[in-house]
Design a protein around this motif. Structure first.
Motif, PDB file in Angstrom:
ATOM      1  N   PRO A 145       0.833  -1.196   0.000  1.00 36.79           N
ATOM      2  CA  PRO A 145       0.000   0.000   0.000  1.00 36.79           C
ATOM      3  C   PRO A 145       0.875   1.255   0.000  1.00 36.79           C
ATOM      4  O   PRO A 145       2.006   1.242   0.494  1.00 36.79           O
ATOM      5  N   THR A 146       0.331   2.335  -0.518  1.00 37.21           N
ATOM      6  CA  THR A 146       1.100   3.570  -0.692  1.00 37.21           C
ATOM      7  C   THR A 146       0.707   4.626   0.325  1.00 37.21           C
ATOM      8  O   THR A 146      -0.485   4.878   0.561  1.00 37.21           O
ATOM      9  N   VAL A 147       1.703   5.265   0.919  1.00 36.54           N
ATOM     10  CA  VAL A 147       1.507   6.477   1.700  1.00 36.54           C
ATOM     11  C   VAL A 147       2.174   7.617   0.941  1.00 36.54           C
ATOM     12  O   VAL A 147       3.301   7.484   0.455  1.00 36.54           O
ATOM     13  N   LEU A 148       1.461   8.726   0.819  1.00 34.26           N
ATOM     14  CA  LEU A 148       1.970   9.901   0.130  1.00 34.26           C
ATOM     15  C   LEU A 148       2.545  10.856   1.169  1.00 34.26           C
ATOM     16  O   LEU A 148       1.826  11.321   2.057  1.00 34.26           O
ATOM     17  N   VAL A 149       3.844  11.130   1.088  1.00 32.59           N
ATOM     18  CA  VAL A 149       4.502  12.053   2.017  1.00 32.59           C
ATOM     19  C   VAL A 149       4.831  13.324   1.244  1.00 32.59           C
ATOM     20  O   VAL A 149       5.618  13.307   0.290  1.00 32.59           O
ATOM     21  N   LEU A 150       4.224  14.426   1.660  1.00 31.35           N
ATOM     22  CA  LEU A 150       4.330  15.691   0.945  1.00 31.35           C
ATOM     23  C   LEU A 150       5.187  16.680   1.713  1.00 31.35           C
ATOM     24  O   LEU A 150       5.148  16.741   2.951  1.00 31.35           O
TER      25      LEU A 150
ATOM     26  N   PRO B 125      12.145   0.626   5.157  1.00 29.42           N
ATOM     27  CA  PRO B 125      12.478  -0.665   5.779  1.00 29.42           C
ATOM     28  C   PRO B 125      11.718  -0.893   7.078  1.00 29.42           C
ATOM     29  O   PRO B 125      11.539   0.022   7.888  1.00 29.42           O
ATOM     30  N   GLY B 126      11.265  -2.127   7.243  1.00 22.08           N
ATOM     31  CA  GLY B 126      10.569  -2.493   8.463  1.00 22.08           C
ATOM     32  C   GLY B 126       9.099  -2.142   8.477  1.00 22.08           C
ATOM     33  O   GLY B 126       8.448  -2.248   9.515  1.00 22.08           O
ATOM     34  N   THR B 127       8.554  -1.699   7.322  1.00 22.19           N
ATOM     35  CA  THR B 127       7.140  -1.350   7.256  1.00 22.19           C
ATOM     36  C   THR B 127       6.481  -2.036   6.068  1.00 22.19           C
ATOM     37  O   THR B 127       7.149  -2.573   5.184  1.00 22.19           O
ATOM     38  N   ASP B 128       5.156  -1.980   6.062  1.00 14.64           N
ATOM     39  CA  ASP B 128       4.378  -2.511   4.949  1.00 14.64           C
ATOM     40  C   ASP B 128       4.087  -1.437   3.906  1.00 14.64           C
ATOM     41  O   ASP B 128       3.269  -1.656   3.008  1.00 14.64           O
ATOM     42  N   TRP B 129       4.719  -0.280   3.996  1.00 22.15           N
ATOM     43  CA  TRP B 129       4.388   0.856   3.147  1.00 22.15           C
ATOM     44  C   TRP B 129       5.321   0.998   1.955  1.00 22.15           C
ATOM     45  O   TRP B 129       6.527   0.797   2.065  1.00 22.15           O
ATOM     46  N   SER B 130       4.743   1.390   0.837  1.00 20.90           N
ATOM     47  CA  SER B 130       5.478   1.998  -0.259  1.00 20.90           C
ATOM     48  C   SER B 130       5.331   3.508  -0.085  1.00 20.90           C
ATOM     49  O   SER B 130       4.214   4.018   0.043  1.00 20.90           O
ATOM     50  N   VAL B 131       6.443   4.227  -0.047  1.00 17.66           N
ATOM     51  CA  VAL B 131       6.419   5.668   0.211  1.00 17.66           C
ATOM     52  C   VAL B 131       6.567   6.428  -1.102  1.00 17.66           C
ATOM     53  O   VAL B 131       7.508   6.194  -1.867  1.00 17.66           O
ATOM     54  N   ALA B 132       5.621   7.324  -1.357  1.00 21.01           N
ATOM     55  CA  ALA B 132       5.702   8.221  -2.510  1.00 21.01           C
ATOM     56  C   ALA B 132       5.975   9.617  -1.974  1.00 21.01           C
ATOM     57  O   ALA B 132       5.166  10.180  -1.225  1.00 21.01           O
TER      58      ALA B 132
ATOM     59  N   ALA C  86       7.707  11.364  11.523  1.00 23.25           N
ATOM     60  CA  ALA C  86       6.869  10.821  10.453  1.00 23.25           C
ATOM     61  C   ALA C  86       7.238   9.377  10.144  1.00 23.25           C
ATOM     62  O   ALA C  86       6.362   8.515   9.962  1.00 23.25           O
ATOM     63  N   VAL C  87       8.516   9.091  10.070  1.00 24.36           N
ATOM     64  CA  VAL C  87       8.969   7.726   9.799  1.00 24.36           C
ATOM     65  C   VAL C  87       8.554   6.792  10.931  1.00 24.36           C
ATOM     66  O   VAL C  87       8.103   5.658  10.699  1.00 24.36           O
ATOM     67  N   ALA C  88       8.669   7.257  12.159  1.00 29.50           N
ATOM     68  CA  ALA C  88       8.261   6.437  13.301  1.00 29.50           C
ATOM     69  C   ALA C  88       6.759   6.170  13.274  1.00 29.50           C
ATOM     70  O   ALA C  88       6.305   5.086  13.662  1.00 29.50           O
ATOM     71  N   VAL C  89       5.971   7.150  12.829  1.00 26.15           N
ATOM     72  CA  VAL C  89       4.528   6.946  12.688  1.00 26.15           C
ATOM     73  C   VAL C  89       4.247   5.799  11.717  1.00 26.15           C
ATOM     74  O   VAL C  89       3.435   4.909  11.993  1.00 26.15           O
ATOM     75  N   LEU C  90       4.933   5.800  10.578  1.00 24.53           N
ATOM     76  CA  LEU C  90       4.691   4.767   9.575  1.00 24.53           C
ATOM     77  C   LEU C  90       5.189   3.396  10.023  1.00 24.53           C
ATOM     78  O   LEU C  90       4.675   2.368   9.576  1.00 24.53           O
ATOM     79  N   ARG C  91       6.165   3.368  10.904  1.00 27.31           N
ATOM     80  CA  ARG C  91       6.615   2.081  11.442  1.00 27.31           C
ATOM     81  C   ARG C  91       5.564   1.494  12.384  1.00 27.31           C
ATOM     82  O   ARG C  91       5.488   0.280  12.557  1.00 27.31           O
ATOM     83  N   GLY C  92       4.757   2.349  12.981  1.00 28.22           N
ATOM     84  CA  GLY C  92       3.767   1.859  13.940  1.00 28.22           C
ATOM     85  C   GLY C  92       2.359   1.760  13.401  1.00 28.22           C
ATOM     86  O   GLY C  92       1.508   1.109  14.008  1.00 28.22           O
ATOM     87  N   HIS C  93       2.091   2.407  12.250  1.00 29.49           N
ATOM     88  CA  HIS C  93       0.731   2.429  11.708  1.00 29.49           C
ATOM     89  C   HIS C  93       0.625   1.467  10.535  1.00 29.49           C
ATOM     90  O   HIS C  93       1.303   1.635   9.529  1.00 29.49           O
ATOM     91  N   ARG C  94      -0.221   0.469  10.650  1.00 29.24           N
ATOM     92  CA  ARG C  94      -0.373  -0.525   9.590  1.00 29.24           C
ATOM     93  C   ARG C  94      -1.349  -0.037   8.529  1.00 29.24           C
ATOM     94  O   ARG C  94      -2.351   0.615   8.837  1.00 29.24           O
ATOM     95  N   PRO C  95      -1.101  -0.373   7.274  1.00 24.91           N
ATOM     96  CA  PRO C  95      -2.094  -0.091   6.230  1.00 24.91           C
ATOM     97  C   PRO C  95      -3.391  -0.843   6.491  1.00 24.91           C
ATOM     98  O   PRO C  95      -3.425  -1.821   7.228  1.00 24.91           O
TER      99      PRO C  95
END
Length: 281
Positions: A6-11, A46-53, A232-241
């Motif tokens: 899944p994709t997270v958009l980081v602006l 790394p270490g997450t289920d995210w694809s980062v855009a 922000a990176v720590a948020v994505l490590r803890g928040h699952r898609p």
């Protein structure tokens, strides 16, 4: 079938903000979205289920709203983070602290009358799930002090604590902890799209006063951007898609599933799977 993350958009708005996030993203590839030509770097965290855009949009809420809408649609993003720097509005918020928006204010709306300017406040809440992930992440980040409070968005760089805008903020948006220029636009776009979580994370680079240029000259924007990116990176490590954990389960950020759920994460399988997990007899 290859698994698609899944994709997270980081602006971001500024080069320093983009660079602060970019150093955390690996296996980057550049995408150019037509016909507008907006450029995005997509990679892994790394270490997450995210694809980062990751995108650098430039300044302004209108720009942020239009491009957020376009990029979410093209990338199928399910979450949006606006990450960058801001001016602090509270004496107890220091340069290098991070303000996480519980909601975002658009501060210029109102009606001018013979009796004066009548404010018509507009506020959007940020994602509860992302805010909760940020609160959890901040507890375990040494050297980072986070504040959870509203953020004000205005079409101006505030560098005068005695200005009319500063008085306007104190009179009508006194609980705001920071002022910036894009958060409302991104949050508004996510709200209109629907089913898109949004959060604004801002590192404090100045106190929105006459000393702003001196703080900037000392490298405060680089520090503030780095701290915002770190959270922000720590948020994505803890928040699952969505879909990576059942709605009725209780588990840690990296924990296991219980009940009648079978965990196939990290595995490879082909075709339908039928079965039931039972307790040992």
């Amino acid at each position: 079938m290859p698994q698609t993350k899944p994709t997270v958009l980081v602006l971001t708005a500024l080069p320093s903000e983009y660079a602060a996030v970019r150093q955390h993203v690996e296996e980057r590839e550049e995408l150019v979205h037509r016909p507008g030509g907006t450029r995005v770097e997509r990679g892994t965290l790394p270490g997450t289920d995210w694809s980062v855009a990751l995108a650098e949009l430039g300044v302004g809420a209108a720009n942020a709203a239009a491009l957020t809408t376009s990029l979410v649609d093209r990338l199928g993003a399910e979450a949006v983070l606006f990450v960058g720097v801001a001016g602090g509005l509270k004496a107890d918020i220091a340069i290098g602290d991070v303000v996480v928006g519980t909601q975002v204010y658009e501060v210029h709306g109102g009606k001018q009358t013979p009796e004066g300017f009548l404010v018509r406040p507009r506020a959007l809440p940020c994602s509860h799930a992302l805010e909760q992930a940020a609160r959890a992440a901040a507890r375990d980040l040494p050297g980072l002090r986070a504040h959870f409070m509203p953020i004000a968005t205005g079409a101006v760089v505030l560098a005068d604590a005695g200005s009319g805008l500063a008085r306007h903020l104190r009179a009508h948006y006194d609980d705001a902890g920071a002022i910036e220029m894009e958060g409302w636009g991104a949050a508004h776009a996510a709200h209109l799209i629907g089913q898109v979580d949004a959060l604004v994370i801002r590192g404090i680079s100045d106190h929105a006063d006459a000393a702003k240029h001196r703080a900037d000259a000392r490298g405060s924007q680089t520090l503030a951007a780095a701290q915002a990116a770190r959270l922000a990176v720590a948020v994505l490590r803890g928040h699952r898609p969505r879909g990576r954990a059942p709605a009725d389960s209780e588990e840690g950020p990296g924990g296991s599933r219980g009940g009648d759920h079978i965990d196939f994460r990290g595995g490879t399988f082909h075709g339908p799977v039928i079965g039931k997990q039972v307790r040992d007899r």
